[in-house]
Design an enzyme around this catalytic site. Sequence first.
Site, PDB file in Angstrom:
ATOM      1  N   GLY A 108       0.811  -1.214   0.000  1.00  0.00           N
ATOM      2  CA  GLY A 108       0.000   0.000   0.000  1.00  0.00           C
ATOM      3  C   GLY A 108       0.843   1.262   0.000  1.00  0.00           C
ATOM      4  O   GLY A 108       0.372   2.312  -0.451  1.00  0.00           O
ATOM      5  N   GLU A 131       2.669  -8.201  -1.530  1.00  0.00           N
ATOM      6  CA  GLU A 131       1.466  -8.779  -0.924  1.00  0.00           C
ATOM      7  C   GLU A 131       1.386 -10.289  -1.136  1.00  0.00           C
ATOM      8  O   GLU A 131       0.863 -11.021  -0.295  1.00  0.00           O
ATOM      9  CB  GLU A 131       0.201  -8.115  -1.509  1.00  0.00           C
ATOM     10  CG  GLU A 131      -0.003  -6.670  -1.081  1.00  0.00           C
ATOM     11  CD  GLU A 131       0.662  -5.648  -1.994  1.00  0.00           C
ATOM     12  OE1 GLU A 131       1.595  -6.016  -2.747  1.00  0.00           O
ATOM     13  OE2 GLU A 131       0.237  -4.478  -1.948  1.00  0.00           O
TER      14      GLU A 131
HETATM   15  N1  DAK Z   1       2.400  -3.481   8.995  1.00  0.00           N
HETATM   16  C1  DAK Z   1       2.588  -3.457  10.339  1.00  0.00           C
HETATM   17  N2  DAK Z   1       3.795  -3.374  10.922  1.00  0.00           N
HETATM   18  C2  DAK Z   1       4.885  -3.328  10.119  1.00  0.00           C
HETATM   19  C3  DAK Z   1       4.760  -3.339   8.711  1.00  0.00           C
HETATM   20  C4  DAK Z   1       3.443  -3.424   8.148  1.00  0.00           C
HETATM   21  N3  DAK Z   1       3.208  -3.386   6.818  1.00  0.00           N
HETATM   22  N4  DAK Z   1       6.006  -3.288   8.176  1.00  0.00           N
HETATM   23  C5  DAK Z   1       6.853  -3.235   9.220  1.00  0.00           C
HETATM   24  N5  DAK Z   1       6.177  -3.245  10.391  1.00  0.00           N
HETATM   25  C6  DAK Z   1       6.723  -3.219  11.747  1.00  0.00           C
HETATM   26  C7  DAK Z   1       7.408  -4.528  12.099  1.00  0.00           C
HETATM   27  O1  DAK Z   1       6.475  -5.478  12.517  1.00  0.00           O
HETATM   28  C8  DAK Z   1       8.335  -4.050  13.199  1.00  0.00           C
HETATM   29  O2  DAK Z   1       7.583  -3.913  14.379  1.00  0.00           O
HETATM   30  P1  DAK Z   1       8.069  -4.622  15.781  1.00  0.00           P
HETATM   31  O3  DAK Z   1       8.218  -6.062  15.449  1.00  0.00           O
HETATM   32  O4  DAK Z   1       9.381  -3.953  16.074  1.00  0.00           O
HETATM   33  O5  DAK Z   1       6.976  -4.311  16.735  1.00  0.00           O
HETATM   34  C9  DAK Z   1       8.743  -2.659  12.750  1.00  0.00           C
HETATM   35  O6  DAK Z   1       7.762  -2.245  11.814  1.00  0.00           O
HETATM   36  C10 DAK Z   1      10.094  -2.651  12.034  1.00  0.00           C
HETATM   37  O7  DAK Z   1      10.051  -3.604  10.995  1.00  0.00           O
HETATM   38  P2  DAK Z   1      11.179  -4.716  10.798  1.00  0.00           P
HETATM   39  O8  DAK Z   1      11.775  -5.104  12.109  1.00  0.00           O
HETATM   40  O9  DAK Z   1      10.570  -5.809   9.993  1.00  0.00           O
HETATM   41  O10 DAK Z   1      12.246  -3.898   9.949  1.00  0.00           O
HETATM   42  P3  DAK Z   1      13.305  -4.472   8.905  1.00  0.00           P
HETATM   43  O11 DAK Z   1      14.192  -3.333   8.554  1.00  0.00           O
HETATM   44  O12 DAK Z   1      13.930  -5.736   9.411  1.00  0.00           O
HETATM   45  O13 DAK Z   1      12.439  -4.876   7.628  1.00  0.00           O
HETATM   46  C11 DAK Z   1      10.732  -4.517   5.900  1.00  0.00           C
HETATM   47  C12 DAK Z   1      11.803  -3.871   6.874  1.00  0.00           C
HETATM   48  C13 DAK Z   1       9.981  -3.344   5.267  1.00  0.00           C
HETATM   49  C14 DAK Z   1      11.469  -5.290   4.817  1.00  0.00           C
HETATM   50  C15 DAK Z   1       9.807  -5.448   6.708  1.00  0.00           C
HETATM   51  O14 DAK Z   1       9.307  -4.737   7.863  1.00  0.00           O
HETATM   52  C16 DAK Z   1       8.642  -5.913   5.910  1.00  0.00           C
HETATM   53  O15 DAK Z   1       8.761  -6.830   5.097  1.00  0.00           O
HETATM   54  N6  DAK Z   1       7.452  -5.340   6.167  1.00  0.00           N
HETATM   55  C17 DAK Z   1       6.210  -5.750   5.539  1.00  0.00           C
HETATM   56  C18 DAK Z   1       6.159  -5.220   4.116  1.00  0.00           C
HETATM   57  C19 DAK Z   1       4.916  -5.698   3.422  1.00  0.00           C
HETATM   58  O16 DAK Z   1       4.663  -6.904   3.298  1.00  0.00           O
HETATM   59  N7  DAK Z   1       4.096  -4.768   2.963  1.00  0.00           N
HETATM   60  C20 DAK Z   1       2.852  -5.058   2.301  1.00  0.00           C
HETATM   61  C21 DAK Z   1       1.761  -5.036   3.335  1.00  0.00           C
HETATM   62  S1  DAK Z   1       0.216  -5.608   2.625  1.00  0.00           S
HETATM   63  C22 DAK Z   1      -6.729  -3.963   0.458  1.00  0.00           C
HETATM   64  C23 DAK Z   1      -6.000  -3.140  -0.357  1.00  0.00           C
HETATM   65  C24 DAK Z   1      -4.651  -2.938  -0.144  1.00  0.00           C
HETATM   66  C25 DAK Z   1      -3.999  -3.578   0.883  1.00  0.00           C
HETATM   67  C26 DAK Z   1      -4.711  -4.405   1.724  1.00  0.00           C
HETATM   68  C27 DAK Z   1      -6.061  -4.596   1.501  1.00  0.00           C
HETATM   69  N8  DAK Z   1      -8.145  -4.220   0.217  1.00  0.00           N
HETATM   70  C28 DAK Z   1      -8.793  -3.646  -0.945  1.00  0.00           C
HETATM   71  C29 DAK Z   1      -8.914  -5.003   1.099  1.00  0.00           C
HETATM   72  C30 DAK Z   1      -2.591  -3.411   1.077  1.00  0.00           C
HETATM   73  C31 DAK Z   1      -1.867  -4.424   1.577  1.00  0.00           C
HETATM   74  C32 DAK Z   1      -0.481  -4.238   1.938  1.00  0.00           C
HETATM   75  O17 DAK Z   1       0.122  -3.193   1.833  1.00  0.00           O
END
Ligand code: DAK
Length: 257
Positions: A108, A131
């Site tokens: 997002g 995602e």
């Molecule tokens: N959500 C919540 N918390 C998050 C987060 C996220 N997207 N990304 C990072 N954090 C949090 C981590 O959990 C961590 O929190 P603590 O564990 O310390 O409490 C903190 O931020 C620092 O993250 P990391 O420790 O993981 O940091 P690193 O440098 O090691 O890694 C990273 C950075 C960006 C590579 C990693 O955090 C990561 O992979 N994050 C997730 C990225 C991701 O998968 N993003 C896509 C999310 S899904 C919809 C439409 C749109 C959407 C949904 C529905 N509908 C129409 C229904 C959109 C969906 C998405 O965006």
Amino acid sequence: MAYETILVEQHDAVGLIRLNRPEALNALSPTLIGDLNAALDGFEADRGIGCVVITGSEKAFAAGADIKAMKDFTYPGTYIDDYITSWERVTRMRKPVIAAVAGFALGGGCELAMMCDFILAADTARFGQPEIKLGVMPGAGGTQRLTRFVGKSKAMEMCLTGRMMDAAEAERAGLVSRVVPAADLVAEALKVAGVIAAMSQPVAMQVKESVNRSYETTLAEGIRFERRVFQAQFAFADQKEGMAAFVEKRPPAFKNA
Ligand code: DAK
């Protein structure tokens, strides 16, 4: 107005919004989206603002939707609440909006950046639609806007593998307008936004409307739309001022009229 998840500043005629949830890499929680939308409403209504910049932190523009908030969502709930529609407020902005991206712009976060009018990237920027690694697909325009920016092959690869693209690749692919050193990102974005804000505001808004029209209509209809808008601009005092200033070899002083 004080916000919980964003910081808002005004720099002359430029509005600056900093996403500010450092503990979650600016993950887009419902509160953050509400704060962002309220700030956008304020800048849109303010005649003194000619351009808006949205940025994040050095580490992250936004790491996507808040996965911790989203993990227990249900289909009936997301359908009934029309989850994500509120994210699209930025696409309804009539004034130009620049995304200034450093660090992660994922899911997002990448989609939010693509909803802006153009993306200025720091050399640290990383874009991705990961995602699929969470068992879902992009849901806020990723499969559609990314494909228009970078073409089918690269969009397909990124959405199917979740691979991230660095700033240099994003510039080559046409996702971002320019890459600047991370330390200069916000200053450069404010400078570009200041240039835009110094133009005739209604003309800048019509440029934005016309470029966006090219995504939504045929070439012939788009050209016709452009021509009508161009012709109408001769009714603006700013057209007289801009052309007189050129002839008189002085900078124009637009009155937004
Ligand atoms: N959500 C919540 N918390 C998050 C987060 C996220 N997207 N990304 C990072 N954090 C949090 C981590 O959990 C961590 O929190 P603590 O564990 O310390 O409490 C903190 O931020 C620092 O993250 P990391 O420790 O993981 O940091 P690193 O440098 O090691 O890694 C990273 C950075 C960006 C590579 C990693 O955090 C990561 O992979 N994050 C997730 C990225 C991701 O998968 N993003 C896509 C999310 S899904 C919809 C439409 C749109 C959407 C949904 C529905 N509908 C129409 C229904 C959109 C969906 C998405 O965006």
